[in-house]
Structure formats: structure tokens, C-alpha cells
Design a protein around this motif. Sequence first.
Motif, PDB file in Angstrom:
ATOM      1  N   SER A 278       0.831  -1.209   0.000  1.00  0.00           N
ATOM      2  CA  SER A 278       0.000   0.000   0.000  1.00  0.00           C
ATOM      3  C   SER A 278       0.863   1.256   0.000  1.00  0.00           C
ATOM      4  O   SER A 278       0.516   2.258  -0.636  1.00  0.00           O
ATOM      5  CB  SER A 278      -0.928  -0.002   1.220  1.00  0.00           C
ATOM      6  N   LEU A 279       1.980   1.232   0.734  1.00  0.00           N
ATOM      7  CA  LEU A 279       2.898   2.380   0.743  1.00  0.00           C
ATOM      8  C   LEU A 279       3.428   2.659  -0.661  1.00  0.00           C
ATOM      9  O   LEU A 279       3.462   3.813  -1.109  1.00  0.00           O
ATOM     10  CB  LEU A 279       4.056   2.112   1.702  1.00  0.00           C
ATOM     11  N   ILE A 280       3.845   1.618  -1.347  1.00  0.00           N
ATOM     12  CA  ILE A 280       4.371   1.793  -2.710  1.00  0.00           C
ATOM     13  C   ILE A 280       3.287   2.346  -3.630  1.00  0.00           C
ATOM     14  O   ILE A 280       3.537   3.259  -4.435  1.00  0.00           O
ATOM     15  CB  ILE A 280       4.923   0.456  -3.230  1.00  0.00           C
ATOM     16  N   ALA A 281       2.067   1.816  -3.503  1.00  0.00           N
ATOM     17  CA  ALA A 281       0.959   2.326  -4.316  1.00  0.00           C
ATOM     18  C   ALA A 281       0.606   3.761  -3.928  1.00  0.00           C
ATOM     19  O   ALA A 281       0.251   4.580  -4.797  1.00  0.00           O
ATOM     20  CB  ALA A 281      -0.259   1.424  -4.167  1.00  0.00           C
ATOM     21  N   ALA A 282       0.695   4.099  -2.637  1.00  0.00           N
ATOM     22  CA  ALA A 282       0.404   5.462  -2.194  1.00  0.00           C
ATOM     23  C   ALA A 282       1.404   6.455  -2.777  1.00  0.00           C
ATOM     24  O   ALA A 282       1.049   7.595  -3.108  1.00  0.00           O
ATOM     25  CB  ALA A 282       0.409   5.536  -0.669  1.00  0.00           C
ATOM     26  N   VAL A 283       2.662   6.046  -2.905  1.00  0.00           N
ATOM     27  CA  VAL A 283       3.663   6.904  -3.556  1.00  0.00           C
ATOM     28  C   VAL A 283       3.252   7.174  -4.996  1.00  0.00           C
ATOM     29  O   VAL A 283       3.329   8.312  -5.484  1.00  0.00           O
ATOM     30  CB  VAL A 283       5.066   6.253  -3.487  1.00  0.00           C
ATOM     31  N   THR A 284       2.787   6.128  -5.693  1.00  0.00           N
ATOM     32  CA  THR A 284       2.328   6.306  -7.075  1.00  0.00           C
ATOM     33  C   THR A 284       1.169   7.291  -7.144  1.00  0.00           C
ATOM     34  O   THR A 284       1.136   8.180  -8.009  1.00  0.00           O
ATOM     35  CB  THR A 284       1.908   4.947  -7.667  1.00  0.00           C
ATOM     36  N   VAL A 285       0.204   7.159  -6.232  1.00  0.00           N
ATOM     37  CA  VAL A 285      -0.928   8.087  -6.203  1.00  0.00           C
ATOM     38  C   VAL A 285      -0.440   9.518  -5.983  1.00  0.00           C
ATOM     39  O   VAL A 285      -0.889  10.456  -6.663  1.00  0.00           O
ATOM     40  CB  VAL A 285      -1.930   7.683  -5.103  1.00  0.00           C
ATOM     41  N   MET A 286       0.502   9.704  -5.061  1.00  0.00           N
ATOM     42  CA  MET A 286       1.018  11.041  -4.773  1.00  0.00           C
ATOM     43  C   MET A 286       1.777  11.615  -5.965  1.00  0.00           C
ATOM     44  O   MET A 286       1.734  12.821  -6.216  1.00  0.00           O
ATOM     45  CB  MET A 286       1.921  11.004  -3.548  1.00  0.00           C
ATOM     46  N   GLN A 287       2.467  10.774  -6.706  1.00  0.00           N
ATOM     47  CA  GLN A 287       3.148  11.249  -7.912  1.00  0.00           C
ATOM     48  C   GLN A 287       2.138  11.766  -8.932  1.00  0.00           C
ATOM     49  O   GLN A 287       2.340  12.821  -9.555  1.00  0.00           O
ATOM     50  CB  GLN A 287       3.990  10.116  -8.519  1.00  0.00           C
ATOM     51  N   LEU A 288       1.040  11.046  -9.107  1.00  0.00           N
ATOM     52  CA  LEU A 288       0.009  11.452 -10.059  1.00  0.00           C
ATOM     53  C   LEU A 288      -0.696  12.725  -9.604  1.00  0.00           C
ATOM     54  O   LEU A 288      -0.973  13.618 -10.411  1.00  0.00           O
ATOM     55  CB  LEU A 288      -0.997  10.317 -10.231  1.00  0.00           C
ATOM     56  N   VAL A 289      -0.983  12.831  -8.311  1.00  0.00           N
ATOM     57  CA  VAL A 289      -1.599  14.050  -7.785  1.00  0.00           C
ATOM     58  C   VAL A 289      -0.655  15.235  -7.932  1.00  0.00           C
ATOM     59  O   VAL A 289      -1.071  16.342  -8.299  1.00  0.00           O
ATOM     60  CB  VAL A 289      -1.993  13.859  -6.300  1.00  0.00           C
ATOM     61  N   GLY A 290       0.621  15.019  -7.673  1.00  0.00           N
ATOM     62  CA  GLY A 290       1.589  16.115  -7.693  1.00  0.00           C
ATOM     63  C   GLY A 290       1.769  16.764  -9.050  1.00  0.00           C
ATOM     64  O   GLY A 290       2.094  17.947  -9.129  1.00  0.00           O
ATOM     65  N   ASP A 291       1.557  15.995 -10.129  1.00  0.00           N
ATOM     66  CA  ASP A 291       1.746  16.566 -11.474  1.00  0.00           C
ATOM     67  C   ASP A 291       0.448  16.566 -12.259  1.00  0.00           C
ATOM     68  O   ASP A 291       0.446  16.506 -13.490  1.00  0.00           O
ATOM     69  CB  ASP A 291       2.814  15.783 -12.236  1.00  0.00           C
ATOM     70  N   ARG A 292      -0.687  16.695 -11.557  1.00  0.00           N
ATOM     71  CA  ARG A 292      -1.985  16.633 -12.230  1.00  0.00           C
ATOM     72  C   ARG A 292      -2.208  17.794 -13.183  1.00  0.00           C
ATOM     73  O   ARG A 292      -2.977  17.686 -14.145  1.00  0.00           O
ATOM     74  CB  ARG A 292      -3.105  16.583 -11.195  1.00  0.00           C
ATOM     75  N   ASP A 293      -1.536  18.935 -12.928  1.00  0.00           N
ATOM     76  CA  ASP A 293      -1.711  20.080 -13.832  1.00  0.00           C
ATOM     77  C   ASP A 293      -0.578  20.207 -14.842  1.00  0.00           C
ATOM     78  O   ASP A 293      -0.569  21.137 -15.654  1.00  0.00           O
ATOM     79  CB  ASP A 293      -1.850  21.371 -13.034  1.00  0.00           C
ATOM     80  N   GLY A 294       0.392  19.298 -14.822  1.00  0.00           N
ATOM     81  CA  GLY A 294       1.481  19.306 -15.796  1.00  0.00           C
ATOM     82  C   GLY A 294       2.566  20.324 -15.536  1.00  0.00           C
ATOM     83  O   GLY A 294       3.464  20.489 -16.362  1.00  0.00           O
ATOM     84  N   SER A 295       2.535  20.986 -14.379  1.00  0.00           N
ATOM     85  CA  SER A 295       3.508  22.052 -14.117  1.00  0.00           C
ATOM     86  C   SER A 295       4.913  21.524 -13.864  1.00  0.00           C
ATOM     87  O   SER A 295       5.903  22.231 -14.090  1.00  0.00           O
ATOM     88  CB  SER A 295       3.048  22.881 -12.913  1.00  0.00           C
ATOM     89  N   ILE A 296       5.031  20.288 -13.393  1.00  0.00           N
ATOM     90  CA  ILE A 296       6.357  19.729 -13.102  1.00  0.00           C
ATOM     91  C   ILE A 296       6.959  19.087 -14.349  1.00  0.00           C
ATOM     92  O   ILE A 296       8.161  19.176 -14.604  1.00  0.00           O
ATOM     93  CB  ILE A 296       6.267  18.721 -11.946  1.00  0.00           C
ATOM     94  N   GLY A 297       6.135  18.416 -15.134  1.00  0.00           N
ATOM     95  CA  GLY A 297       6.603  17.870 -16.407  1.00  0.00           C
ATOM     96  C   GLY A 297       7.345  16.553 -16.297  1.00  0.00           C
ATOM     97  O   GLY A 297       8.222  16.267 -17.114  1.00  0.00           O
TER      98      GLY A 297
END
Length: 371
Positions: A278-297
Motif C-alpha cells: 500500500s505504501l508503494i501504491a500510495a507513492v504512485t498516487v502522490m506522484q500522479l496528484v503532484g503533477d496533475r496540472d502538468g507544471s512539473i513535467g
Amino acid sequence: MLATAGARTAGRVQGLHVLAIQDTSDVRVASNGSGIVIHPTIAVEASSGALLGLVHAELLSRPGGGKPRASGRAFTAKQSSRWVRGATQAAQLKDQGAATVTVIADREADFYEDFALRPDGVEVLIRVAQDRNLADGTKLLESLEGLPEAGRMIVTLPAVPGRRARDATVALRSRSVEICQPVGRNRPRTERERLPASVSLTLVEAREIDPPAGQPPAHWRLLTTHRVDDVEDVRRIVEYYRRRWTIEQLFRTLKTKGFDVEALRIAEGPFEKLVVASLIAAVTVMQLVGDRDGSIGRPATDALEPEDQPVLEAVSDSLEGKTDRQKNPHPKGSLAFASWVFARLGGWTGYYGKPGPIVILNGMTQFHAIK
């Protein structure tokens, strides 16, 4: 699982300044205080704040009752040694091509060993919890008294229980200090002799000016091995520490705002494995949330397998509508493109608000079912 996740993270750090942020959180607690805690170290890109992935994690058992006596026990036998082990794991990112690695932790990690035993080539940044003795005979916190401001900066304080989010103006100060090895019986003599008598560091303070009525001022006192020459360096150190909030958001996703691992009622053994997954999957979710607007690229391969891309594109086509607001606006192959797909699958319409961890998690579950 942890080795695979750590190896994938190491493949993303080439040429970057990586903040290796570590912290501890309960995942199972009994009425007598016994339980299991998880202690992850995550990699965050210093300038953009992008979550690069999981570096390492430990699951530790805590006995019930009072805190065990520390006197005379070797440091490696204490649970507090997990902070040094996390730094040692983070140091391997230098071998994988990271330009700089800075290990960041909150007050719980303010141990002399965290500074004295830091791995070669790794910087350390820890929030102060101990009022330490200095080599010049004064005390650490006393050394800030009368120190002139180096400058000011505006920081955004996130919402926490009892406090709304707000922008705060903080006064900045810094000075060089030399902290002494603590005197006492908490360390075996052989360990005291192995540690240096003192360590040279920089003390940075950021204290809020004119907080709202009834609210305590934001106040951070930080010790770092980074060199600090001017006010821009002070601002940079404060910004690095503020990235620590990423791991707090990860814990929320792992628990109340996502996977709800605290509610699991399965036996130990399977429980630990499920928490790590679950921790590994939670990291994936946070990565997707963090770049949801494409500002990080960041690329989609930060969170997904390369073979997922054709499926993502097919699903994206099926979700798009006729208007511009109903089309995926992000480049194919980007993390933001994948985040849009998962958000739409999770129930986001594309019109209101921004998709959060629960929406992304629901969409990720739907995507893998489709795949």
C-alpha cells in the motif's frame, strides 16, 4: 518489494538535487500502546518538489507500556537508529548519479548521531528539538538571542487541525554553531569515544511576524550541514525543509485519505506485506496528484510501466468529449496525461476543482481492471 521500488527511484535521480525525506507513522496501535510503525524515506526533487519515489522503508514493532530505558544501550540497538539507517540508504543515490543528497527530518530525528554519523557526501537538515551545549560554552537556543534579521520571506502554511491555511511572513536568521557531544550515560563508553567531540553546523531560524490573533507563530529552528553564506542561502534551506510536508501528505494517502491501512484487521505477517504494498501504491498516487496540472513535467514512467502507455491512450480517447474542457490537454507520455485519465476514471468531470488522492486511487483501480 522495497528493493524493487528503491531501484526504480534510483534510476530517476541522475544529475538532480534529491531531498531524502524520512519520518515515522503508526499503522497499527493497540490499547496498551503496542503496535507497528512504518518509517519510509522518499526522494523529492529539490527545485520542483516532484516526488521521485520511495528510497527505503522499515516496519518496526513498538512494545506496550513505558518507553524502554536508553541508558547503556548501544545506539544500533535503539529504534532511534532508524534515522541513521535511512540516511545510509539515501547516500546510495549519490552512487546512482544524484548531484546532491540532503536528508531531511523533523524534531524526532534530532540526535547527535544523525549529524556525527552522516554518510560521506550527504547533507543533513533537521528541525531542532534539543537545546544543545555549544563548544564556546553557550547554549544553542541562547545563541539566537539578539541575532539581527538576515531578511524575510513569505511562506504558505498548509491547513492542519486547528489552523487554516495561510501565507505567513517570517523573519530569517542564521549563524554558524559547533554542537558538543552530549555528556551522560546514555551511550556506552566505546560509542562516546568513537563519536567526534563536536560537529560544526549552521543554525537557521524562521519565525513568523504578526500571526493572526489567537494563533501561535510559525517557528522553525533548523540545523544543517549545508554551507550558508547569505540570505538567499537561508531562504533555500527553509524551502528545502518545507518540502517535508510531502511525506505528511503521503501518510494521509496511506491512511485516512486513501488506503486506510489502520483499519486492516489481518494477522501480522500478511499485514506488514500489505502495508508495504500500500505504501508503494500510495507513492504512485502522490506522484500522479503532484503533477496533475502538468507544471512539473515528469514522465509517466515515474509511476507506470512503459507498456501501460497504449492502454492509457486508448482509455483517454474513450473518455474525451467534444469540448476542449473534456479533452486530455497534456502530452502523451507525460505523468499529467496519466493523471487526467485516472482522475476521469475516478469520477472527476474535468470542470470543477482538482482531483485528490481518493479520486486518483479510484481511477487507478479502474485503470488496472481495464488493463
